[in-house]
Design an enzyme around this catalytic site. Structure first.
Site, mmCIF file in Angstrom:
data_model
loop_
_atom_site.group_PDB
_atom_site.id
_atom_site.type_symbol
_atom_site.label_atom_id
_atom_site.label_comp_id
_atom_site.label_asym_id
_atom_site.label_seq_id
_atom_site.Cartn_x
_atom_site.Cartn_y
_atom_site.Cartn_z
ATOM 1 N N HIS A 67 18.188 49.020 -1.260
ATOM 2 C CA HIS A 67 19.247 48.026 -1.095
ATOM 3 C C HIS A 67 20.309 48.254 -2.168
ATOM 4 O O HIS A 67 20.028 48.839 -3.221
ATOM 5 C CB HIS A 67 18.675 46.624 -1.213
ATOM 6 C CG HIS A 67 17.788 46.254 -0.070
ATOM 7 N ND1 HIS A 67 17.372 44.965 0.149
ATOM 8 C CD2 HIS A 67 17.230 46.992 0.927
ATOM 9 C CE1 HIS A 67 16.609 44.920 1.229
ATOM 10 N NE2 HIS A 67 16.506 46.144 1.711
ATOM 11 N N GLU A 69 21.676 46.368 -4.394
ATOM 12 C CA GLU A 69 21.368 45.855 -5.728
ATOM 13 C C GLU A 69 20.437 46.795 -6.484
ATOM 14 O O GLU A 69 20.648 47.069 -7.674
ATOM 15 C CB GLU A 69 20.700 44.470 -5.632
ATOM 16 C CG GLU A 69 21.547 43.420 -4.951
ATOM 17 C CD GLU A 69 21.250 43.262 -3.464
ATOM 18 O OE1 GLU A 69 21.310 42.129 -2.964
ATOM 19 O OE2 GLU A 69 20.957 44.277 -2.800
ATOM 20 N N CYS A 103 18.113 39.643 -0.852
ATOM 21 C CA CYS A 103 16.853 39.371 -0.154
ATOM 22 C C CYS A 103 15.805 38.951 -1.180
ATOM 23 O O CYS A 103 16.029 39.021 -2.386
ATOM 24 C CB CYS A 103 16.400 40.606 0.621
ATOM 25 S SG CYS A 103 15.790 41.938 -0.439
ATOM 26 N N CYS A 106 15.028 41.751 -3.734
ATOM 27 C CA CYS A 106 16.075 41.971 -4.732
ATOM 28 C C CYS A 106 16.220 40.772 -5.664
ATOM 29 O O CYS A 106 16.406 40.936 -6.872
ATOM 30 C CB CYS A 106 17.395 42.280 -4.042
ATOM 31 S SG CYS A 106 17.401 43.882 -3.211
#
Length: 195
Positions: A67, A69, A103, A106
């Site tokens: 992801h 992040e 999410c 993260c």
């Protein structure tokens, strides 16, 4: 000589500053869209400058943990100029701007790394870790890692529209691709529900 009123009128508001950083995150989301990734982008800001920027790379790397992040966090932790010494909370003075609510995975990683605060565009009703599904950032108690503030709504409409543009296209990376030939881009955005 300018008066104090003139000086304060010229100074950007907090929202304007946050939106300036969010526009940079949106650039990364558009880059992700162009690469066929779920269009999420982010920037990490410390001392009023971007120290890392990233976009989703899950399809490219065939790794569900890539992801935006976490891509940026890896960049920060690998750079000794940004993290000159090992500390418990290397992101304690860092703010994240991300186009979509982090999410649960993260949000948890950010808490473990001690992120100062998070600003995001739209909520994530399926996987959101900052309140939409689970409040990993502050609602879930933790004996060791401090909570962090997460505020949504910065560039919400733009974040929703870029996600919609992605989801009406054919995803060639999907395990079982679904035909989307008849899908139409919806442009109406409903107000965010009150939580």
């Amino acid at each position: 000589m300018a008066s104090r009123a003139d000086e304060s009128a010229a100074a950007p508001t907090d929202r304007e500053v946050h939106m300036q950083w969010m526009h940079r995150a949106q650039e990364m989301a558009k880059e992700a869209l162009a690469a066929g990734e779920v269009p999420v982008g982010c920037v990490f800001v410390r001392d009023n400058r971007i120290i890392a920027r990233a976009r989703n790379r899950t399809n490219e790397l065939r790794n569900a943990t890539r992801h935006a992040e976490l891509e940026a966090v890896d960049e920060i932790l690998a750079d000794t100029a940004l993290t000159p010494e090992r500390t418990t909370y290397p992101l304690a003075t860092t703010t994240l701007y991300v186009t979509v609510e982090p999410c649960i995975m993260c949000a948890s990683a950010l808490r473990q790394l001690g992120i100062k605060e998070v600003y995001y565009g739209c909520g994530n009703d399926r996987f959101g870790g900052c309140g939409s599904v689970l409040g990993v950032n502050e609602a879930v108690p933790h004996p060791r890692h401090p909570a962090y503030r997460a505020v949504g709504g910065y560039g919400r409409e733009d974040a929703i529209m870029v996600l919609r543009r992605f989801y009406i296209t054919e995803n060639v990376n999907a395990p079982i691709p679904k035909s989307k030939a008849n899908r139409v881009l919806k442009t109406e955005i409903l107000p965010e529900p009150i939580r």
